[in-house]
Motif scaffolding. Structure first.
Motif, PDB file in Angstrom:
ATOM      1  N   MET A   1    -109.499 -13.867  49.432  1.00 22.60           N
ATOM      2  CA  MET A   1    -109.646 -12.417  49.293  1.00 22.60           C
ATOM      3  C   MET A   1    -108.957 -11.705  50.453  1.00 22.60           C
ATOM      4  SD  MET A   1    -113.236 -10.306  48.941  1.00 22.60           S
ATOM      5  CE  MET A   1    -113.707 -10.550  50.662  1.00 22.60           C
ATOM      6  N   PRO A   2    -107.912 -10.920  50.195  1.00 23.81           N
ATOM      7  CA  PRO A   2    -107.237 -10.207  51.291  1.00 23.81           C
ATOM      8  C   PRO A   2    -108.099  -9.095  51.860  1.00 23.81           C
ATOM      9  CG  PRO A   2    -106.359  -9.509  49.180  1.00 23.81           C
ATOM     10  CD  PRO A   2    -107.315 -10.630  48.891  1.00 23.81           C
ATOM     11  N   SER A   3    -107.916  -8.816  53.136  1.00 22.60           N
ATOM     12  CA  SER A   3    -108.613  -7.695  53.779  1.00 22.60           C
ATOM     13  C   SER A   3    -107.745  -7.181  54.907  1.00 22.60           C
ATOM     14  CB  SER A   3    -109.974  -8.151  54.330  1.00 22.60           C
ATOM     15  OG  SER A   3    -109.798  -8.938  55.491  1.00 22.60           O
ATOM     16  N   VAL A   4    -108.179  -6.097  55.534  1.00 27.59           N
ATOM     17  CA  VAL A   4    -107.386  -5.521  56.629  1.00 27.59           C
ATOM     18  C   VAL A   4    -107.321  -6.460  57.819  1.00 27.59           C
ATOM     19  CG1 VAL A   4    -107.792  -3.123  55.989  1.00 27.59           C
ATOM     20  CG2 VAL A   4    -109.429  -4.290  57.474  1.00 27.59           C
ATOM     21  N   ASP A   5    -108.252  -7.431  57.880  1.00 28.94           N
ATOM     22  CA  ASP A   5    -108.271  -8.376  58.996  1.00 28.94           C
ATOM     23  C   ASP A   5    -107.464  -9.640  58.700  1.00 28.94           C
ATOM     24  OD1 ASP A   5    -110.125  -6.745  60.398  1.00 28.94           O
ATOM     25  OD2 ASP A   5    -111.713  -7.519  59.105  1.00 28.94           O
ATOM     26  N   THR A   6    -106.909  -9.731  57.484  1.00 28.01           N
ATOM     27  CA  THR A   6    -106.254 -10.964  57.063  1.00 28.01           C
ATOM     28  C   THR A   6    -104.812 -11.010  57.512  1.00 28.01           C
ATOM     29  OG1 THR A   6    -107.664 -11.065  55.114  1.00 28.01           O
ATOM     30  CG2 THR A   6    -105.669 -12.385  55.061  1.00 28.01           C
ATOM     31  N   ASP A   7    -104.395 -12.159  58.028  1.00 26.37           N
ATOM     32  CA  ASP A   7    -102.991 -12.427  58.297  1.00 26.37           C
ATOM     33  C   ASP A   7    -102.366 -12.840  56.970  1.00 26.37           C
ATOM     34  OD1 ASP A   7    -100.517 -13.431  58.922  1.00 26.37           O
ATOM     35  OD2 ASP A   7    -101.186 -14.565  60.674  1.00 26.37           O
ATOM     36  N   ALA A   8    -101.474 -11.974  56.429  1.00 28.52           N
ATOM     37  CA  ALA A   8    -100.941 -12.203  55.077  1.00 28.52           C
ATOM     38  C   ALA A   8    -100.271 -13.560  54.932  1.00 28.52           C
ATOM     39  CB  ALA A   8     -99.955 -11.090  54.726  1.00 28.52           C
ATOM     40  N   GLU A   9     -99.665 -14.072  56.020  1.00 23.13           N
ATOM     41  CA  GLU A   9     -98.977 -15.350  55.942  1.00 23.13           C
ATOM     42  C   GLU A   9     -99.956 -16.512  55.789  1.00 23.13           C
ATOM     43  OE1 GLU A   9     -96.447 -15.768  59.287  1.00 23.13           O
ATOM     44  OE2 GLU A   9     -95.172 -14.063  58.759  1.00 23.13           O
TER      45      GLU A   9
ATOM     46  N   MET B   1    -118.204 -24.547  56.619  1.00 24.98           N
ATOM     47  CA  MET B   1    -117.517 -23.654  55.699  1.00 24.98           C
ATOM     48  C   MET B   1    -116.150 -23.274  56.263  1.00 24.98           C
ATOM     49  SD  MET B   1    -119.475 -19.981  56.106  1.00 24.98           S
ATOM     50  CE  MET B   1    -121.066 -20.634  55.617  1.00 24.98           C
ATOM     51  N   PRO B   2    -115.191 -22.859  55.421  1.00 21.54           N
ATOM     52  CA  PRO B   2    -113.835 -22.546  55.890  1.00 21.54           C
ATOM     53  C   PRO B   2    -113.823 -21.471  56.970  1.00 21.54           C
ATOM     54  CG  PRO B   2    -113.898 -22.658  53.497  1.00 21.54           C
ATOM     55  CD  PRO B   2    -115.319 -22.717  53.962  1.00 21.54           C
ATOM     56  N   ALA B   3    -112.815 -21.545  57.817  1.00 22.53           N
ATOM     57  CA  ALA B   3    -112.687 -20.593  58.919  1.00 22.53           C
ATOM     58  C   ALA B   3    -112.581 -19.156  58.413  1.00 22.53           C
ATOM     59  CB  ALA B   3    -111.463 -20.941  59.766  1.00 22.53           C
ATOM     60  N   ALA B   4    -111.886 -18.959  57.280  1.00 18.05           N
ATOM     61  CA  ALA B   4    -111.724 -17.607  56.733  1.00 18.05           C
ATOM     62  C   ALA B   4    -113.071 -17.004  56.346  1.00 18.05           C
ATOM     63  CB  ALA B   4    -110.793 -17.648  55.524  1.00 18.05           C
ATOM     64  N   VAL B   5    -113.983 -17.829  55.811  1.00 18.88           N
ATOM     65  CA  VAL B   5    -115.306 -17.347  55.428  1.00 18.88           C
ATOM     66  C   VAL B   5    -116.123 -17.047  56.685  1.00 18.88           C
ATOM     67  CG1 VAL B   5    -117.418 -17.867  54.150  1.00 18.88           C
ATOM     68  CG2 VAL B   5    -115.208 -18.652  53.279  1.00 18.88           C
ATOM     69  N   LYS B   6    -116.023 -17.914  57.696  1.00 15.49           N
ATOM     70  CA  LYS B   6    -116.717 -17.667  58.967  1.00 15.49           C
ATOM     71  C   LYS B   6    -116.276 -16.336  59.575  1.00 15.49           C
ATOM     72  CE  LYS B   6    -117.676 -22.372  60.590  1.00 15.49           C
ATOM     73  NZ  LYS B   6    -117.391 -23.335  61.665  1.00 15.49           N
ATOM     74  N   LYS B   7    -114.988 -16.047  59.440  1.00 16.29           N
ATOM     75  CA  LYS B   7    -114.457 -14.812  60.015  1.00 16.29           C
ATOM     76  C   LYS B   7    -115.062 -13.591  59.322  1.00 16.29           C
ATOM     77  CE  LYS B   7    -110.086 -12.621  61.319  1.00 16.29           C
ATOM     78  NZ  LYS B   7    -108.614 -12.703  61.279  1.00 16.29           N
ATOM     79  N   ILE B   8    -115.231 -13.672  57.996  1.00 14.16           N
ATOM     80  CA  ILE B   8    -115.845 -12.573  57.243  1.00 14.16           C
ATOM     81  C   ILE B   8    -117.269 -12.336  57.736  1.00 14.16           C
ATOM     82  CG2 ILE B   8    -116.719 -11.891  54.961  1.00 14.16           C
ATOM     83  CD1 ILE B   8    -114.287 -13.329  53.752  1.00 14.16           C
ATOM     84  N   ILE B   9    -118.007 -13.429  57.918  1.00 10.28           N
ATOM     85  CA  ILE B   9    -119.397 -13.321  58.373  1.00 10.28           C
ATOM     86  C   ILE B   9    -119.461 -12.759  59.792  1.00 10.28           C
ATOM     87  CG2 ILE B   9    -121.472 -14.668  58.929  1.00 10.28           C
ATOM     88  CD1 ILE B   9    -120.603 -16.606  56.678  1.00 10.28           C
TER      89      ILE B   9
END
Length: 353
Positions: free
Chosen positions: A258-266, A332-340
């Motif tokens: 899921m893209p967000s403003v905090d996501t590195d698009a690459e 859990m994946p790093a991307a999910v941890k970052k969301i939390i």
């Protein structure tokens, strides 16, 4: 809370040239008065089939293999088609994905709203016209008296969807099913339609089922979320539980992509592989956890036995063997941890202010 809809052990399949396609496999969920339940999953997960079963709009090759949909103490799966019109559009309404295909291109939009009022409520045409203009005003159509006489091609995509919403609201339904209502719209219009649905839900105390493939869409509109994969609900809980304490690897995968403003698009992740073939045959037996082939956390048991629901809390359940007491502990994946983490930071910041 007052329960308005109860889906119990629902099984829907379809006859195809290649065999029996298992579209919905033993799903359960409830809908309560005034809440929004989001059903989330990839294309082919069974979301739309579930919504069409509730509306009595299944295709002719559909097979009801078991289960019930209870609404006002009656099983919708047992109501004959000739009697279903008393519920469809009157008590339970639906907003479809593409507004252009939902509207008659050669009929004025005002007449299409009036049709729902005249046929269902037996309203006189003069009164129906007045009510149609009121509905157009309610859904944010400017100059409704003038636009009442226009055709769908004279409206933008967002305005056409507002007309579809007006038709769905015409008979004061108790339940509104939104089947990916913003998919065909640009991002700005998507936000406006979501705000409109939320506003109308609160004003009318509607119960809403929101069907989508995009977890990001439901973050601000849902009260509870059911995550579907391969015809089954694999995780079920309050919206905060699904976003900030997810337990199923498929939910992790959806959140990670899921893209967000905090996501590195690459570094935006994609779910590997493709959804499974749901046509059961002698050469394709549906066995175990059907997400296993795409799940890097899969264990041997995932290939052999379908996981039951494990209780995370009184309102949160997930069907994954990772929650078994004997399962290995995985991160859990790093991307999910970052969301939390971002959620916790925002919560701490709000408390300070």
């Amino acid at each position: 809370m007052e329960k308005v809809l109860e889906v119990k052990d629902l099984k829907i399949s379809f006859k195809t040239q290649n065999g029996i396609l298992k579209a919905v496999r033993n799903i359960n969920f409830d809908l309560y008065k005034g809440e929004t339940l989001a059903i989330v999953g990839e294309s082919g997960s069974g979301k739309s089939v579930t919504s069409r079963a509730i509306m009595g709009l299944l295709a002719g090759n559909a097979i009801h293999e078991g289960g019930s949909i209870f609404f006002e103490n009656q099983d919708l799966m047992l109501i004959p088609e000739e009697h279903f019109h008393r519920i469809r559009g009157s008590r339970i309404s639906m907003i479809f994905q593409d507004p252009m295909s939902s509207l008659n291109p050669i009929s004025r939009v005002g007449n299409q709203i009036m049709e729902a009022l005249v046929l269902k409520l037996k309203m006189p045409k003069v009164k129906a016209k007045q009510r149609a203009i009121e509905l157009m005003t309610e859904v944010g159509i400017p100059e409704p008296e003038k636009r009442f006489y226009q055709y769908p091609f004279q409206f933008s995509g967002g305005m056409r969807q507002r007309i579809v919403i007006a038709i769905a609201l015409a008979n004061d339904a108790d339940i509104l099913i939104c089947d990916e209502p913003t998919t065909a719209l640009d991002v700005t219009i998507q936000a406006q339609i979501l705000e409109l649905i939320e506003k109308i839900k609160k004003e009318r105390n509607l119960s809403v089922i929101f069907i989508t493939h995009d977890l990001g869409v439901v973050a601000n509109v849902a009260d509870r979320v059911a995550v579907m994969y391969a015809g089954k609900v694999v995780e079920y809980g309050k919206v905060d539980e699904i976003f900030y304490n997810p337990k199923h690897p498929y939910t992790w995968a959806l959140l990670s992509s899921m893209p967000s403003v905090d996501t590195d698009a690459e570094k935006l992740e994609a779910i590997p592989g493709t959804p499974p073939n749901m046509v059961e045959s002698s050469t394709n037996i549906l066995k175990g956890d059907l997400f296993a082939a795409r799940n890097k956390y899969a264990m041997k048991i995932d290939l052999e036995s379908e996981p039951p629901f494990f209780k995370v809390s009184d309102t949160h359940y997930a069907a994954t063997w990772l929650l078994h007491p004997d399962a290995p502990k995985v991160e859990m994946p790093a991307a999910v941890k970052k969301i939390i983490e971002k959620h916790e930071q925002r919560g701490a910041s709000n408390e300070k202010h």
